[in-house]
Design an enzyme around this catalytic site. Structure first.
Site, PDB file in Angstrom:
ATOM      1  N   GLU A 260      10.221  -6.300   1.140  1.00  0.00           N
ATOM      2  CA  GLU A 260      10.440  -7.669   0.724  1.00  0.00           C
ATOM      3  C   GLU A 260       9.076  -8.230   0.373  1.00  0.00           C
ATOM      4  O   GLU A 260       8.172  -8.190   1.203  1.00  0.00           O
ATOM      5  CB  GLU A 260      10.947  -8.498   1.896  1.00  0.00           C
ATOM      6  CG  GLU A 260      12.432  -8.517   2.113  1.00  0.00           C
ATOM      7  CD  GLU A 260      12.743  -9.442   3.276  1.00  0.00           C
ATOM      8  OE1 GLU A 260      12.549 -10.671   3.137  1.00  0.00           O
ATOM      9  OE2 GLU A 260      13.137  -8.922   4.328  1.00  0.00           O
TER      10      GLU A 260
ATOM     11  N   GLY B 104       0.824  -1.206   0.000  1.00  0.00           N
ATOM     12  CA  GLY B 104       0.000   0.000   0.000  1.00  0.00           C
ATOM     13  C   GLY B 104       0.849   1.243   0.000  1.00  0.00           C
ATOM     14  O   GLY B 104       2.078   1.180  -0.061  1.00  0.00           O
TER      15      GLY B 104
ATOM     16  N   GLU C 131       6.618 -11.443  -1.059  1.00  0.00           N
ATOM     17  CA  GLU C 131       6.611 -12.894  -1.140  1.00  0.00           C
ATOM     18  C   GLU C 131       5.195 -13.406  -1.402  1.00  0.00           C
ATOM     19  O   GLU C 131       4.216 -12.853  -0.884  1.00  0.00           O
ATOM     20  CB  GLU C 131       7.130 -13.473   0.183  1.00  0.00           C
ATOM     21  CG  GLU C 131       7.596 -14.921   0.084  1.00  0.00           C
ATOM     22  CD  GLU C 131       8.219 -15.369   1.415  1.00  0.00           C
ATOM     23  OE1 GLU C 131       7.831 -16.435   1.899  1.00  0.00           O
ATOM     24  OE2 GLU C 131       9.083 -14.648   1.954  1.00  0.00           O
TER      25      GLU C 131
ATOM     26  N   PRO D 232     -12.091   4.939  12.826  1.00  0.00           N
ATOM     27  CA  PRO D 232     -11.245   6.028  13.327  1.00  0.00           C
ATOM     28  C   PRO D 232      -9.858   5.585  13.811  1.00  0.00           C
ATOM     29  O   PRO D 232      -8.883   6.282  13.592  1.00  0.00           O
ATOM     30  CB  PRO D 232     -12.069   6.603  14.475  1.00  0.00           C
ATOM     31  CG  PRO D 232     -13.473   6.334  14.099  1.00  0.00           C
ATOM     32  CD  PRO D 232     -13.456   5.010  13.395  1.00  0.00           C
TER      33      PRO D 232
END
Lengths: 232, 232
Positions: free
Chosen positions: B114, B46, B116, B83
């Site tokens: 990293e 993200g 995976e 929140p």
DNA sequence: AATATTAATTGTCTTTTTGACAATTAATAT
DNA sequence: ATATTAATTGTCAAAAAGACAATTAATATT
């Protein structure tokens, strides 16, 4: 903490597309915007997400404030986040659509807003990207309603098959054969026939039905296929 | 302008659930988080939404940065906005799910992360509400894939019916009859049979197929029903 | 060379669902 | 008693779905 503080912060709002059905036509509830810019222009009902609430909370709060209704069917649609969608300041908005029984709605006397129902196809131009939101909501409503029994949310507790029929035709903007519709809707097992009739629409009168709430809640995920030749 | 400035501002992020298929199992791509808090814990990939990009843009950027892939199938899922979902500072996150051909993926040498692949059912615990996001994404993938031909996005350009079959079984976590599956999938008209065979899986070999891209794009909204007794 | 092995491919039948069609019924109005 | 109006219901053919296992095409083995 160190990294976070460097990141830009934005306003986050919610906007609700409120669908209703008056027995004949699909409608949406619009408000005259109460703040600058674009004050007094028609828009969706919305508001900013407060510090102690989630977007879902905010949408429910806005909806209650403007319609007086609680426990409304409310579904998150998508986020609208183009950088310049709001000319004043970057604001991301979470779009929701709501389904309400139009007869339950009683206009709230709210100093900040004027609310009004519009036929879905005769609505005024809206501010910002709200026109797009309405278009998206309509599409999503159609999609969802073809597969899930959500349109009951727009009807009174007691309703007739012809009412349901008209509602489905309105939502899908198409004609549906009464015989096939009736067969399908009753075969879901979601309807309970009541002994009374609604005499307002015809001489013969149409039997009232109510939802089998147990089955509805146990089975609201069930797939229906009430629209023939469905192309979403 | 006056009103706006009084409102609270929040961070807005995107998180991507990246699904892949290795020919046998459904997998998701996770990364070791590169910033505090929870640094080095497994999480979804993200990032924050930048000032000049929409959430969709941000998701594509993040995905490209971490997988090197562009033009990936990416779909907005929902917003996560409790929140206190992020302990440091209020952050709303837009969840996306992505479908990629696992063989196209080449690990990026990225100092911050990293990455995976994990079997969907053998993944580590994730930070914050990312576990919920994965659960939601799986559900949505299943729903969508039952109605729309999106799983092709996880296969190479040339694929075999048995591969497709396993993929559908993986996604839906159910057995599907080969004869009925084959009948349905070919009757969509979306597949073009190639003269070559894939010999890696068996002595007899399985014919390769490719997508009829014209029909796919013209018709990606078409409803399929490839999962029997569908209960979403 | 014949046979065994393995996975891919294909076929049939029954049941269910769908879609296209209009006649009948139950009330009120004339 | 009859006309009117909208609600309700029925049939049939076509399509789709679901349950079921035999055949085929290659390689591996004897």
């Amino acid at each position: 903490m160190i990294e976070y503080s460097r990141q830009p912060h934005y306003l986050v709002a919610v906007d609700c597309i409120v669908f209703g059905f008056d027995g004949e036509h699909l409608k949406i509830l619009l408000v005259k915007r109460g703040l600058e810019p674009e004050i007094n222009k028609w828009s969706l009902m919305g508001g900013f997400v407060g510090p102690d609430e989630s977007p879902d909370d905010a949408a429910n709060r806005v909806l209650k404030k403007m319609t007086g209704l609680e426990g409304v069917y409310l579904e998150q649609m998508q986020i609208y986040g183009e950088p310049h969608r709001d000319p004043i300041e970057r604001t991301l908005s979470v779009g929701y659509f709501a389904l309400i029984d139009i007869h339950k709605y009683e206009a709230q006397l709210n100093d900040d807003y004027e609310a009004e129902w519009f036929l879905i196809n005769e609505r005024p131009k809206l501010i910002f990207d709200h026109n797009q939101m309405v278009a998206d909501a309509r599409k999503k409503l159609r999609y969802k309603a073809a597969l899930h029994p959500i349109l009951f949310e727009m009807l009174p507790k007691k309703f007739t098959i012809p009412q349901l029929h008209i509602l489905f035709e309105e939502v899908n903007d198409t004609k549906i054969d009464t015989r096939n519709f009736s067969r399908k809707i009753t075969s879901t097992g979601l309807l309970i026939k009541l002994p009374e009739k609604d005499k307002t629409g015809s001489k013969k009168g149409a039997f009232y039905f109510k939802l089998d709430k147990k089955k509805y809640h146990a089975n609201s995920q069930a797939f229906l296929n009430l629209v023939p030749n469905l192309k979403v």
